[in-house]
Design a protein around this motif. Structure first.
Motif, PDB file in Angstrom:
ATOM      1  N   LEU A   9      17.484  -7.168  -8.967  1.00 51.19           N
ATOM      2  CA  LEU A   9      16.458  -7.117  -7.792  1.00 51.19           C
ATOM      3  C   LEU A   9      16.840  -6.359  -6.689  1.00 51.19           C
ATOM      4  CD1 LEU A   9      13.716  -8.590  -7.616  1.00 51.19           C
ATOM      5  CD2 LEU A   9      15.167 -10.378  -6.190  1.00 51.19           C
ATOM      6  N   GLY A  12      16.959  -2.560  -7.359  1.00 51.25           N
ATOM      7  CA  GLY A  12      15.589  -2.005  -7.624  1.00 51.25           C
ATOM      8  C   GLY A  12      15.157  -1.858  -6.166  1.00 51.25           C
ATOM      9  N   PHE A  13      15.316  -3.040  -5.460  1.00 47.47           N
ATOM     10  CA  PHE A  13      14.552  -3.144  -4.136  1.00 47.47           C
ATOM     11  C   PHE A  13      15.221  -1.892  -3.206  1.00 47.47           C
ATOM     12  CE2 PHE A  13      14.039  -4.436   0.227  1.00 47.47           C
ATOM     13  CZ  PHE A  13      12.689  -4.834   0.344  1.00 47.47           C
ATOM     14  N   PHE A  16      13.958   1.623  -4.087  1.00 47.21           N
ATOM     15  CA  PHE A  16      12.641   2.015  -3.704  1.00 47.21           C
ATOM     16  C   PHE A  16      12.553   2.146  -2.137  1.00 47.21           C
ATOM     17  CE2 PHE A  16       8.914   2.570  -6.793  1.00 47.21           C
ATOM     18  CZ  PHE A  16       9.744   2.983  -7.600  1.00 47.21           C
ATOM     19  N   PHE A  22       8.036   5.364  -1.127  1.00 43.57           N
ATOM     20  CA  PHE A  22       7.195   5.237  -2.308  1.00 43.57           C
ATOM     21  C   PHE A  22       6.337   4.350  -1.724  1.00 43.57           C
ATOM     22  CE2 PHE A  22      11.312   6.083  -4.311  1.00 43.57           C
ATOM     23  CZ  PHE A  22      10.820   7.078  -5.448  1.00 43.57           C
ATOM     24  N   GLN A  23       4.987   4.848  -1.310  1.00 48.40           N
ATOM     25  CA  GLN A  23       4.050   3.940  -0.989  1.00 48.40           C
ATOM     26  C   GLN A  23       2.877   4.494  -1.458  1.00 48.40           C
ATOM     27  OE1 GLN A  23       3.173   4.770   3.492  1.00 48.40           O
ATOM     28  NE2 GLN A  23       5.385   4.728   3.571  1.00 48.40           N
ATOM     29  N   LEU A  32      -1.380  -3.116  -5.720  1.00 47.89           N
ATOM     30  CA  LEU A  32      -0.070  -3.017  -5.827  1.00 47.89           C
ATOM     31  C   LEU A  32       0.540  -4.495  -5.274  1.00 47.89           C
ATOM     32  CD1 LEU A  32       2.773  -1.372  -6.294  1.00 47.89           C
ATOM     33  CD2 LEU A  32       2.718  -0.662  -3.867  1.00 47.89           C
ATOM     34  N   THR A  36       2.818  -6.954  -7.988  1.00 49.70           N
ATOM     35  CA  THR A  36       3.996  -7.418  -7.445  1.00 49.70           C
ATOM     36  C   THR A  36       4.058  -9.181  -7.763  1.00 49.70           C
ATOM     37  OG1 THR A  36       3.885  -5.806  -5.784  1.00 49.70           O
ATOM     38  CG2 THR A  36       5.550  -7.702  -5.448  1.00 49.70           C
TER      39      THR A  36
ATOM     40  N   LEU B  11      10.698  -5.435 -10.589  1.00 50.31           N
ATOM     41  CA  LEU B  11      10.225  -6.167  -9.604  1.00 50.31           C
ATOM     42  C   LEU B  11      10.697  -5.989  -8.301  1.00 50.31           C
ATOM     43  CD1 LEU B  11       8.427  -8.681  -9.172  1.00 50.31           C
ATOM     44  CD2 LEU B  11      10.344 -10.187  -8.996  1.00 50.31           C
ATOM     45  N   GLY B  12      11.857  -5.462  -7.975  1.00 48.76           N
ATOM     46  CA  GLY B  12      12.518  -5.134  -6.963  1.00 48.76           C
ATOM     47  C   GLY B  12      11.770  -3.790  -6.385  1.00 48.76           C
ATOM     48  N   MET B  13      11.775  -3.035  -7.272  1.00 44.43           N
ATOM     49  CA  MET B  13      10.930  -1.740  -6.998  1.00 44.43           C
ATOM     50  C   MET B  13       9.430  -2.077  -6.411  1.00 44.43           C
ATOM     51  SD  MET B  13      12.034   0.788  -9.998  1.00 44.43           S
ATOM     52  CE  MET B  13      13.572   1.229 -10.279  1.00 44.43           C
ATOM     53  N   LEU B  14       8.816  -2.885  -7.070  1.00 49.45           N
ATOM     54  CA  LEU B  14       7.628  -3.278  -6.774  1.00 49.45           C
ATOM     55  C   LEU B  14       7.266  -3.740  -5.537  1.00 49.45           C
ATOM     56  CD1 LEU B  14       5.879  -4.679 -10.082  1.00 49.45           C
ATOM     57  CD2 LEU B  14       5.034  -2.712  -8.892  1.00 49.45           C
ATOM     58  N   LEU B  15       8.563  -4.704  -5.118  1.00 46.62           N
ATOM     59  CA  LEU B  15       8.376  -5.488  -3.855  1.00 46.62           C
ATOM     60  C   LEU B  15       8.617  -4.396  -2.818  1.00 46.62           C
ATOM     61  CD1 LEU B  15      10.324  -8.812  -4.245  1.00 46.62           C
ATOM     62  CD2 LEU B  15       8.193  -8.263  -3.277  1.00 46.62           C
ATOM     63  N   ALA B  16       9.595  -3.428  -2.968  1.00 43.74           N
ATOM     64  CA  ALA B  16       9.824  -2.746  -1.889  1.00 43.74           C
ATOM     65  C   ALA B  16       8.650  -1.562  -1.605  1.00 43.74           C
ATOM     66  CB  ALA B  16      11.087  -1.707  -2.485  1.00 43.74           C
ATOM     67  N   ALA B  17       7.871  -1.111  -2.752  1.00 42.99           N
ATOM     68  CA  ALA B  17       6.888  -0.351  -2.584  1.00 42.99           C
ATOM     69  C   ALA B  17       5.778  -0.977  -1.841  1.00 42.99           C
ATOM     70  CB  ALA B  17       6.385   0.001  -3.960  1.00 42.99           C
ATOM     71  N   SER B  18       5.484  -2.194  -2.251  1.00 41.43           N
ATOM     72  CA  SER B  18       4.598  -3.190  -1.653  1.00 41.43           C
ATOM     73  C   SER B  18       4.719  -3.238  -0.204  1.00 41.43           C
ATOM     74  CB  SER B  18       4.583  -4.563  -2.238  1.00 41.43           C
ATOM     75  OG  SER B  18       3.089  -4.714  -2.872  1.00 41.43           O
ATOM     76  N   LEU B  19       5.914  -3.426   0.028  1.00 38.14           N
ATOM     77  CA  LEU B  19       6.282  -4.064   1.517  1.00 38.14           C
ATOM     78  C   LEU B  19       6.354  -2.441   2.517  1.00 38.14           C
ATOM     79  CD1 LEU B  19       9.338  -6.178   1.424  1.00 38.14           C
ATOM     80  CD2 LEU B  19       7.150  -6.814   2.374  1.00 38.14           C
ATOM     81  N   ARG B  20       6.351  -1.563   1.842  1.00 36.16           N
ATOM     82  CA  ARG B  20       6.424  -0.143   2.392  1.00 36.16           C
ATOM     83  C   ARG B  20       4.870   0.141   2.774  1.00 36.16           C
ATOM     84  NH1 ARG B  20      10.368   1.560   4.975  1.00 36.16           N
ATOM     85  NH2 ARG B  20      12.226   2.513   3.959  1.00 36.16           N
ATOM     86  N   THR B  21       4.215   0.012   1.792  1.00 39.96           N
ATOM     87  CA  THR B  21       2.964   0.334   1.907  1.00 39.96           C
ATOM     88  C   THR B  21       2.320  -0.817   2.897  1.00 39.96           C
ATOM     89  OG1 THR B  21       2.647   0.566  -0.325  1.00 39.96           O
ATOM     90  CG2 THR B  21       0.539   0.405   0.543  1.00 39.96           C
ATOM     91  N   GLN B  22       2.372  -1.994   2.935  1.00 39.64           N
ATOM     92  CA  GLN B  22       1.880  -3.003   3.875  1.00 39.64           C
ATOM     93  C   GLN B  22       2.250  -2.452   5.284  1.00 39.64           C
ATOM     94  OE1 GLN B  22      -0.441  -5.005   3.508  1.00 39.64           O
ATOM     95  NE2 GLN B  22      -0.652  -4.916   1.229  1.00 39.64           N
ATOM     96  N   GLN B  23       3.577  -2.009   5.314  1.00 44.24           N
ATOM     97  CA  GLN B  23       4.137  -1.553   6.702  1.00 44.24           C
ATOM     98  C   GLN B  23       3.351  -0.731   7.183  1.00 44.24           C
ATOM     99  OE1 GLN B  23       8.398  -0.715   6.468  1.00 44.24           O
ATOM    100  NE2 GLN B  23       8.948  -2.589   7.163  1.00 44.24           N
TER     101      GLN B  23
END
Lengths: 120, 237
Positions: A9, A12-13, A16, A22-23, A32, A36, B11-23
């Motif tokens: 986790l 991966g976090f 990205f 990566f947005q 998205l 998640t 999942l970590g990647m998804l979380l990061a991308a999600s957070l970045r987008t929302q930011q």
């Protein structure tokens, strides 16, 4: 070995978060987010199945992939036909996450209680 | 365990991308991304705009009072005060009255024939270019003060549609469009009605109405008058 998923986790976090922007565009942001959430649901479901001793790799793997894609595409479909399926997915997935979390907590508590009894 | 780790990675990647987008969304839209919240925000901004406009009007009145007071105190500055009022009238900040014409533009009430091509449908609607043409024609004929739906046209005014909303002075105005012009009523009317002119094509579909009036009153421009880039230059050139 139980820490391996957490390492995954974190890696991966970090990958990205730091490796680049990566947005997605704001139009697709909600899909998205939903993907998640579906991913979170699968992970907690997997942990719970593991604690119950019912964990199957194929179910877990396919569940993660299919649920993630399905949640996002269903919400997209909902937006196209004017039904807010996004909310339905959030409620369903969110509910399951909380249910799984409570079950996980219960298993751990029971296990702790059992081991205490054994010690006595 | 390998599978869980792998999927945790994803999942970590998804979380990061999600957070970045929302930011980035929060940064761009200032707060929530939900439509109701944005609508709320827009409403309160519009309310604030209205209040500020009222404040501007009030401040202008107060300003005029001060100016008058100053000029009455020193007779030498009376001339300056008159000059100031004159200039203010010239740039369109004070109200104006006088004879002129009122031109009303409206989408045609006639229906285009069935399965007409889109270009033909466009002919039945009033466009920003129509309003601009009318205003141009009026000014050419010597209109001294012009307003569209109460928006006083100044040297910095623009008439433009953005999306399906027509904006005058960056303020949305809606059909029917009322172009008021102060000037010689007959000259203005004749200028609009010359054969082949702008009004003629609009008149074919009943989209234009021209009324002469003995007395039209037009409000002053109430928007911002700040210059951010231009500064007074030297010399009289």
């Amino acid at each position: 070995m139980a820490w391996l998923p957490f390492l995954g986790l974190a890696v991966g976090f970090a990958a990205f978060w730091f490796a680049g922007p990566f947005q997605v565009s704001s139009d697709y942001a909600s899909y998205l987010s939903l993907a998640t959430l579906a991913g979170l649901d699968s992970i907690f479901g997997g942990i719970r199945a593991g604690l119950e001793g019912k964990f199957h790799h194929d179910i877990f793997l396919s569940g993660f992939v299919v649920n993630t894609l399905l949640a996002a595409s269903l919400a997209y479909l909902g937006d196209q036909i004017g039904v807010d399926l996004f909310l339905a997915a959030v409620v369903a997935l969110g509910g399951r996450v909380f249910l799984n979390l409570s079950l996980i907590r219960r298993y751990w508590l029971t296990r702790a209680a059992l081991s205490k009894k054994k010690d006595l | 365990m390998l599978h869980v780790t792998l999927l945790s990675l994803v999942l970590g990647m998804l979380l990061a991308a999600s957070l970045r987008t929302q930011q980035s969304i929060t940064r761009d839209y200032g707060g929530s991304t939900r439509v109701p919240a944005l609508v709320q925000k827009l409403r309160s901004q519009e309310q604030a705009n209205k209040e500020l406009e009222a404040e501007i009007a009030e401040l202008r009145v107060r300003n005029a009072r001060y100016e008058r007071k100053i000029s009455s105190g020193q007779s030498s500055s009376e001339e300056l005060f008159d000059e100031l009022q004159n200039l203010r009238f010239l740039v369109g900040q004070s109200p104006a009255v006088g004879p002129g014409v009122v031109v009303t533009l409206q989408d045609s009430s006639e229906r285009p024939r069935d399965n007409a091509p889109p270009e033909e449908l466009q002919l039945f609607m009033v466009h920003d270019s129509d309003i601009r043409n009318i205003v141009n024609e009026l000014r050419n004929a010597g209109a001294e003060v012009v307003a569209v739906n109460g928006q006083r046209l100044t040297a910095r005014s623009a008439i433009r549609c953005s999306g399906n909303v027509t904006m005058v002075n960056n303020t949305p105005v809606a059909a029917p469009f009322k172009v008021e012009a102060i000037g010689d009523p007959d000259t203005l009317e004749n200028a609009l009605k010359i054969p082949g002119g702008t009004a003629e094509q609009l008149a074919v579909l009943g989209m234009i109405k021209i009324d002469k009036s003995k007395s039209i009153s037009i409000n002053g421009y109430t928007g911002s008058t700040n210059f951010r880039y231009a500064k007074p230059g030297k010399g009289s050139k």
